[in-house]
Design an enzyme around this catalytic site. Structure first.
Site, PDB file in Angstrom:
ATOM      1  N   CYS A   5     100.389  22.250 155.718  1.00 14.73           N
ATOM      2  CA  CYS A   5     100.689  21.379 154.841  1.00 14.73           C
ATOM      3  C   CYS A   5      98.598  21.487 153.771  1.00 14.73           C
ATOM      4  O   CYS A   5      97.764  22.062 154.030  1.00 14.73           O
ATOM      5  CB  CYS A   5     100.187  19.815 155.137  1.00 14.73           C
ATOM      6  N   HIS A  47      97.662  12.962 158.369  1.00 15.90           N
ATOM      7  CA  HIS A  47      99.216  13.458 157.988  1.00 15.90           C
ATOM      8  C   HIS A  47     100.067  12.610 158.035  1.00 15.90           C
ATOM      9  O   HIS A  47     100.685  12.749 159.059  1.00 15.90           O
ATOM     10  CB  HIS A  47      99.709  15.116 158.408  1.00 15.90           C
ATOM     11  N   HIS A 101     100.781  11.026 149.264  1.00 18.05           N
ATOM     12  CA  HIS A 101      99.448  10.917 147.876  1.00 18.05           C
ATOM     13  C   HIS A 101      99.866   9.674 147.206  1.00 18.05           C
ATOM     14  O   HIS A 101     101.127   9.474 146.571  1.00 18.05           O
ATOM     15  CB  HIS A 101      99.073  12.123 147.543  1.00 18.05           C
TER      16      HIS A 101
HETATM   17  P1  5GP Z   1     103.770  15.212 143.966  1.00 23.69           P
HETATM   18  O1  5GP Z   1     104.381  15.370 142.573  1.00 23.69           O
HETATM   19  O2  5GP Z   1     104.146  15.620 144.794  1.00 23.69           O
HETATM   20  O3  5GP Z   1     103.505  12.955 143.244  1.00 23.69           O
HETATM   21  O4  5GP Z   1     102.927  15.311 143.643  1.00 23.69           O
HETATM   22  C1  5GP Z   1     101.733  16.710 143.963  1.00 23.69           C
HETATM   23  C2  5GP Z   1     100.567  16.638 142.445  1.00 23.69           C
HETATM   24  O5  5GP Z   1      99.771  17.773 143.316  1.00 23.69           O
HETATM   25  C3  5GP Z   1     101.052  17.013 141.883  1.00 23.69           C
HETATM   26  O6  5GP Z   1     100.771  15.993 140.772  1.00 23.69           O
HETATM   27  C4  5GP Z   1      99.579  18.796 141.931  1.00 23.69           C
HETATM   28  O7  5GP Z   1      99.252  18.962 140.096  1.00 23.69           O
HETATM   29  C5  5GP Z   1      98.641  18.139 142.802  1.00 23.69           C
HETATM   30  N1  5GP Z   1      98.691  19.464 143.793  1.00 23.69           N
HETATM   31  C6  5GP Z   1      99.387  20.037 143.964  1.00 23.69           C
HETATM   32  N2  5GP Z   1      98.637  21.173 144.464  1.00 23.69           N
HETATM   33  C7  5GP Z   1      97.127  21.298 144.076  1.00 23.69           C
HETATM   34  C8  5GP Z   1      95.664  22.000 145.226  1.00 23.69           C
HETATM   35  O8  5GP Z   1      96.280  22.431 145.827  1.00 23.69           O
HETATM   36  N3  5GP Z   1      95.212  21.291 144.674  1.00 23.69           N
HETATM   37  C9  5GP Z   1      95.449  20.229 143.948  1.00 23.69           C
HETATM   38  N4  5GP Z   1      93.721  19.426 143.613  1.00 23.69           N
HETATM   39  N5  5GP Z   1      96.382  19.554 143.408  1.00 23.69           N
HETATM   40  C10 5GP Z   1      97.344  20.396 144.070  1.00 23.69           C
HETATM   41 ZN    ZN Z   2      99.121  16.936 155.268  1.00 25.88          ZN
END
Ligand code: 5GP
Ligand code: ZN
Length: 115
Positions: A5, A47, A101
């Site tokens: 993850c 998690h 998140h």
């Molecule tokens: P979701 O689309 O799952 O709601 O949001 C995932 C978020 O995680 C996205 O806004 C993406 O830019 C962010 N994200 C993905 N990988 C990383 C990472 O390695 N570091 C950081 N800081 N943000 C990440």
């Molecule tokens: Zn996790």
């Protein structure tokens, strides 16, 4: 912790992040691909896959995340102007990272209102 993850790896420090807040249960860090001038992700260190996978007791950390959001809004001085909190859940919800998140967005008049 889940080995593969990406957010668990951020918690462990295996992937670097720009941290905004941390305590024993919660981590907040800047989104790597910001959708607004302020775009912070808040995660429980436990998690939890998504909102759909909450177990009894998990509501405590979720409530605390909202208190941390208040603290950040005060510290970064956007409490008065306002902000938006979003949690995408599952495929139709647009969730890409399968570790619960909350997106905290601020710093401009946010666009399209879906609801
Ligand atoms: P979701 O689309 O799952 O709601 O949001 C995932 C978020 O995680 C996205 O806004 C993406 O830019 C962010 N994200 C993905 N990988 C990383 C990472 O390695 N570091 C950081 N800081 N943000 C990440
Ligand atoms: Zn996790």
């Amino acid at each position: 912790m889940k080995e593969d993850c990406i957010f668990c790896k951020i918690i462990k420090g295996e992937i670097p992040s720009s941290k905004v807040y941390e305590d024993e249960e919660i981590l907040a860090f800047n989104d790597i691909n910001p959708a607004a001038p302020i775009h912070i992700l808040l995660i429980p260190k436990k998690h939890i896959k998504s909102l759909a996978e909450l177990k009894d007791g998990d509501e405590k950390v979720i409530g605390k995340i909202y208190q941390v959001i208040n603290k950040i809004a005060e510290k970064q001085e956007f409490k008065e102007k306002g902000y938006r909190v979003i949690a995408n859940c599952g495929k139709d919800g647009g969730q890409e990272v399968e570790h619960l998140h909350f997106h905290l967005l601020a710093g401009k008049q946010l666009g399209e209102k879906i609801v």
